[in-house]
Design a protein around this motif. Structure first.
Motif, PDB file in Angstrom:
ATOM      1  N   ASP A   1     120.739  11.900  66.313  1.00  0.00           N
ATOM      2  CA  ASP A   1     119.577  11.676  67.196  1.00  0.00           C
ATOM      3  C   ASP A   1     119.551  12.703  68.332  1.00  0.00           C
ATOM      4  O   ASP A   1     118.493  13.215  68.701  1.00  0.00           O
ATOM      5  CB  ASP A   1     119.626  10.264  67.809  1.00  0.00           C
ATOM      6  CG  ASP A   1     119.437   9.188  66.748  1.00  0.00           C
ATOM      7  OD1 ASP A   1     118.998   9.542  65.637  1.00  0.00           O
ATOM      8  OD2 ASP A   1     119.763   8.020  67.029  1.00  0.00           O
ATOM      9  N   LEU A   2     120.737  13.005  68.877  1.00  0.00           N
ATOM     10  CA  LEU A   2     120.796  13.977  69.983  1.00  0.00           C
ATOM     11  C   LEU A   2     120.351  15.363  69.521  1.00  0.00           C
ATOM     12  O   LEU A   2     119.619  16.069  70.223  1.00  0.00           O
ATOM     13  CB  LEU A   2     122.223  14.087  70.531  1.00  0.00           C
ATOM     14  CG  LEU A   2     122.737  12.945  71.398  1.00  0.00           C
ATOM     15  CD1 LEU A   2     124.129  13.267  71.918  1.00  0.00           C
ATOM     16  CD2 LEU A   2     121.791  12.717  72.574  1.00  0.00           C
TER      17      LEU A   2
ATOM     18  N   GLU B   1     116.710  15.463  69.080  1.00  0.00           N
ATOM     19  CA  GLU B   1     116.031  15.467  70.392  1.00  0.00           C
ATOM     20  C   GLU B   1     116.089  16.838  71.070  1.00  0.00           C
ATOM     21  O   GLU B   1     115.113  17.298  71.657  1.00  0.00           O
ATOM     22  CB  GLU B   1     116.694  14.414  71.285  1.00  0.00           C
ATOM     23  CG  GLU B   1     116.022  14.231  72.632  1.00  0.00           C
ATOM     24  CD  GLU B   1     116.799  13.256  73.520  1.00  0.00           C
ATOM     25  OE1 GLU B   1     117.546  12.414  72.996  1.00  0.00           O
ATOM     26  OE2 GLU B   1     116.656  13.379  74.758  1.00  0.00           O
ATOM     27  N   HIS B   2     117.243  17.499  70.967  1.00  0.00           N
ATOM     28  CA  HIS B   2     117.440  18.702  71.788  1.00  0.00           C
ATOM     29  C   HIS B   2     117.278  20.029  71.037  1.00  0.00           C
ATOM     30  O   HIS B   2     117.164  21.071  71.665  1.00  0.00           O
ATOM     31  CB  HIS B   2     118.833  18.672  72.435  1.00  0.00           C
ATOM     32  CG  HIS B   2     118.971  17.593  73.460  1.00  0.00           C
ATOM     33  ND1 HIS B   2     118.393  17.684  74.715  1.00  0.00           N
ATOM     34  CD2 HIS B   2     119.583  16.388  73.428  1.00  0.00           C
ATOM     35  CE1 HIS B   2     118.659  16.592  75.408  1.00  0.00           C
ATOM     36  NE2 HIS B   2     119.376  15.785  74.649  1.00  0.00           N
TER      37      HIS B   2
ATOM     38  N   ALA C   1     123.917  20.044  71.574  1.00  0.00           N
ATOM     39  CA  ALA C   1     123.005  18.948  71.926  1.00  0.00           C
ATOM     40  C   ALA C   1     123.679  17.994  72.911  1.00  0.00           C
ATOM     41  O   ALA C   1     123.045  17.513  73.855  1.00  0.00           O
ATOM     42  CB  ALA C   1     122.579  18.191  70.671  1.00  0.00           C
ATOM     43  N   GLU C   2     124.964  17.759  72.674  1.00  0.00           N
ATOM     44  CA  GLU C   2     125.717  16.890  73.583  1.00  0.00           C
ATOM     45  C   GLU C   2     125.730  17.476  74.988  1.00  0.00           C
ATOM     46  O   GLU C   2     125.567  16.760  75.974  1.00  0.00           O
ATOM     47  CB  GLU C   2     127.163  16.847  73.087  1.00  0.00           C
ATOM     48  CG  GLU C   2     127.594  15.516  72.590  1.00  0.00           C
ATOM     49  CD  GLU C   2     129.095  15.466  72.530  1.00  0.00           C
ATOM     50  OE1 GLU C   2     129.715  16.496  72.222  1.00  0.00           O
ATOM     51  OE2 GLU C   2     129.640  14.400  72.799  1.00  0.00           O
TER      52      GLU C   2
ATOM     53  N   HIS D   1     122.583  16.881  76.647  1.00  0.00           N
ATOM     54  CA  HIS D   1     122.389  15.457  76.921  1.00  0.00           C
ATOM     55  C   HIS D   1     123.079  15.019  78.212  1.00  0.00           C
ATOM     56  O   HIS D   1     122.557  14.192  78.960  1.00  0.00           O
ATOM     57  CB  HIS D   1     122.937  14.666  75.735  1.00  0.00           C
ATOM     58  CG  HIS D   1     122.847  13.192  75.901  1.00  0.00           C
ATOM     59  ND1 HIS D   1     121.646  12.525  75.939  1.00  0.00           N
ATOM     60  CD2 HIS D   1     123.804  12.238  76.053  1.00  0.00           C
ATOM     61  CE1 HIS D   1     121.865  11.233  76.103  1.00  0.00           C
ATOM     62  NE2 HIS D   1     123.168  11.028  76.177  1.00  0.00           N
ATOM     63  N   GLY D   2     124.247  15.565  78.466  1.00  0.00           N
ATOM     64  CA  GLY D   2     124.968  15.160  79.680  1.00  0.00           C
ATOM     65  C   GLY D   2     126.468  15.277  79.501  1.00  0.00           C
ATOM     66  O   GLY D   2     126.941  15.776  78.488  1.00  0.00           O
TER      67      GLY D   2
END
Ligand code: FAD
Length: 480
Positions: free
Chosen positions: A272-273, A276-277, A347-348, A351-352
């Motif tokens: 999903d990440l 999204e990214h 992507a992680e 994400h943060g």
């Protein structure tokens, strides 16, 4: 002894000015920089977590220039940090007052010998270029990892890098035939032997592989080449648990006669990440199950290859190990599947913050690890999110923990998350695993290594360091 060999020797301002002058005289203006703009990207790591400093960036273009620079540093009593692509993840290549030697200008292909399945490259050659050189010679250099566009041969050797094809071809250690190294006193060791067999005493190259720059500067390497597979069959399968993934791996290895070259676990959360990214990324097989595996076979003939992958997947579904699966129908689909896997870390990052653990256990114990680690994290930090992905075929998980809302991510990644790491690493130790499967030790895990390694092993490592670098000037404070 530990303190003797690991203490840094940053130099003062006056000594630094004299040192820079000597280095300039020896290497010329092209080989030395004190320009803060040029130095800036070299003193911060890829994730932006650590920032260091250096009095001077040295950019040698030949082994002789590396040797000259190292000799001058030895005479001045200055410590050295070697650096390649600066993509390391354990705070090993960022300098903290050491002279920074970047190998990036040493990027020549010295020899390609297809009949001996070997090539000799300088340390600054980037991995994608090494793969290209091998391909041009009709061979395969199998090392492949997410940072392959920046990571260099010298850095990959010094961290004994792994990646996504270890299952079939091994770690970097398994791919090196010979090395050329500049020793801490400036001597050059030419161990560039392209031999498969050489039983003439201690195999010294293995000391430098995985040493993270603490024993010398790797300047060139002779690397193994392999036949290029005629065809790769890549599939994406939906599985219910890591246990099912490990069972599927065993069946796939057996049915393919050992042709599985990649076997990666992807949790739906990571998928999903990435979707999204990463622009253009999409789930190859939308499903609600919590896990996917990416399976790759490398085969010498196209005939029967697709049927073999189909048989493996049909067998997995019949055994109840996979609920759905898709085979990449062309190179674009194959690349799209790998793009998802290779961009999880990216992507992680977008994400943060997460607390990262690069751990390994025997493959057979991986399901046990995953179940117990999940429970431990929940008990230690209720509500935390786990993103565990990676090289299930090697028993190696990138086990990352994102703090729940209300917990400061910065503080969690630094000190506040230590209890979570302790719980995970205690479990890894109990299962006879490793707290650093492929990223190395650097400064990040140095203290923990000293706590966890048995005394005899640590003493042997310190004895090697003392023998090669008695003044402790090579990348001090990393590993030991
Ligand atoms: C997105 C991403 C994905 C990654 N995926 C993987 C993966 O799947 N598997 C894996 O194993 N790693 C992975 N890594 C980590 C990293 O790519 C490897 O550790 C790589 O080997 C580092 O190479 P480098 O040239 O960037 O080395 P650097 O980061 O410059 O240096 C790494 C260490 O080696 C030392 N060093 C560098 N060059 C030399 C030299 N010539 N002589 C002596 N010492 C030297 C440095 O001092 C430092 O201690 C990943 C990193 C990123 C950012």
């Amino acid at each position: 002894m530990a303190d003797d060999v690991s203490s840094a020797h940053p130099i003062g301002e006056a000594e630094a000015a004299a040192l820079v002058q000597r280095l300039r005289t020896a290497l010329g203006d092209k080989g030395v920089s004190t320009d803060p703009h040029e130095i800036a990207p070299h003193i911060q790591d890829w994730r932006g977590r650590w920032r260091g400093w250096t009095p001077v960036l040295v950019k040698p273009a030949s082994t002789e220039e590396v040797a000259r620079a190292v000799r001058i540093c030895a005479e001045a009593g200055a410590s050295i940090t070697p650096q390649g692509g600066n993509s390391g993840l354990v705070n090993g290549g960022v300098p903290y007052g050491e002279v920074l030697i970047s190998l990036r200008r040493m990027n020549q292909v010295r020899e390609v010998d297809p009949r001996n399945d070997a090539m000799t490259l300088e340390a600054g050659v980037v991995l994608t270029e090494a793969q290209r050189v091998a391909d041009e010679a009709g061979r395969l250099f199998p090392l492949s990892l997410g940072a392959e566009g920046v990571a260099t041969i010298g850095g990959l050797i010094s961290t004994n890098a792994g990646g996504v094809a270890v299952l079939r071809y091994g770690m970097m250690r398994d791919l090196v035939l010979g090395l050329e190294v500049v020793l801490p006193d400036g001597q050059i060791w030419n161990g560039l032997r392209a031999l498969r067999k050489d039983n003439t005493g201690y195999d010294l190259k293995h000391l430098f592989i995985g040493a993270e720059g603490t024993l010398g500067v790797v300047t060139a390497a002779t690397l193994k080449l392999f036949p290029r597979p005629a065809v790769r069959e890549t599939a994406w399968a939906v599985v219910a648990s890591p246990d099912d993934a490990v069972a599927l791996l065993a069946r796939a290895k057996h049915l393919s006669g050992g042709a599985v070259t990649g076997f990666e676990l992807v949790p739906s959360l990571a998928l999903d990440l990435v979707v999204e990214h990463l622009p253009g990324a999409r789930d190859p097989l939308p499903a609600s199950a919590p896990w996917r595996v990416l399976i790759e076979l490398s085969l010498p003939r196209a005939e029967g290859a697709r049927e073999l992958m189909e048989a493996i997947l049909a067998d997995a579904m019949e055994a109840g190990l996979a609920s759905d699966a898709a085979i990449a129908g062309n190179e674009a689909q194959r690349a799209a599947m790998w793009r998802i896997r290779e961009n999880i870390a990216v992507a992680e990052k977008a994400h943060g913050k997460a607390r990262k653990h690069d751990v390994s256990v025997p493959v057979s114990r991986l399901p046990d690890f995953m179940t117990r680690a999940g429970a431990l994290v929940e008990a230690t930090l209720p509500g935390a999110t786990i993103i565990a992905f990676g090289h299930v075929g090697d028993g190696n998980m990138h086990y990352n923990v994102v703090p729940p809302r209300g917990v400061d991510p910065e503080a969690f990644v630094e000190d506040a998350g230590a209890p979570v790491t302790r719980a995970i690493h205690d479990l890894v130790t109990e299962l006879n695993g490793s707290i650093s499967a492929e990223h190395g030790v650097g400064k990040l895990k140095r203290e923990e290594l000293a706590d966890r390694k048995a005394g005899v092993e640590l003493d042997l490592m310190r004895a090697v360091k003392q023998a090669l670098d008695p003044a402790g000037r090579m990348n001090p404070g990393r590993v030991l």
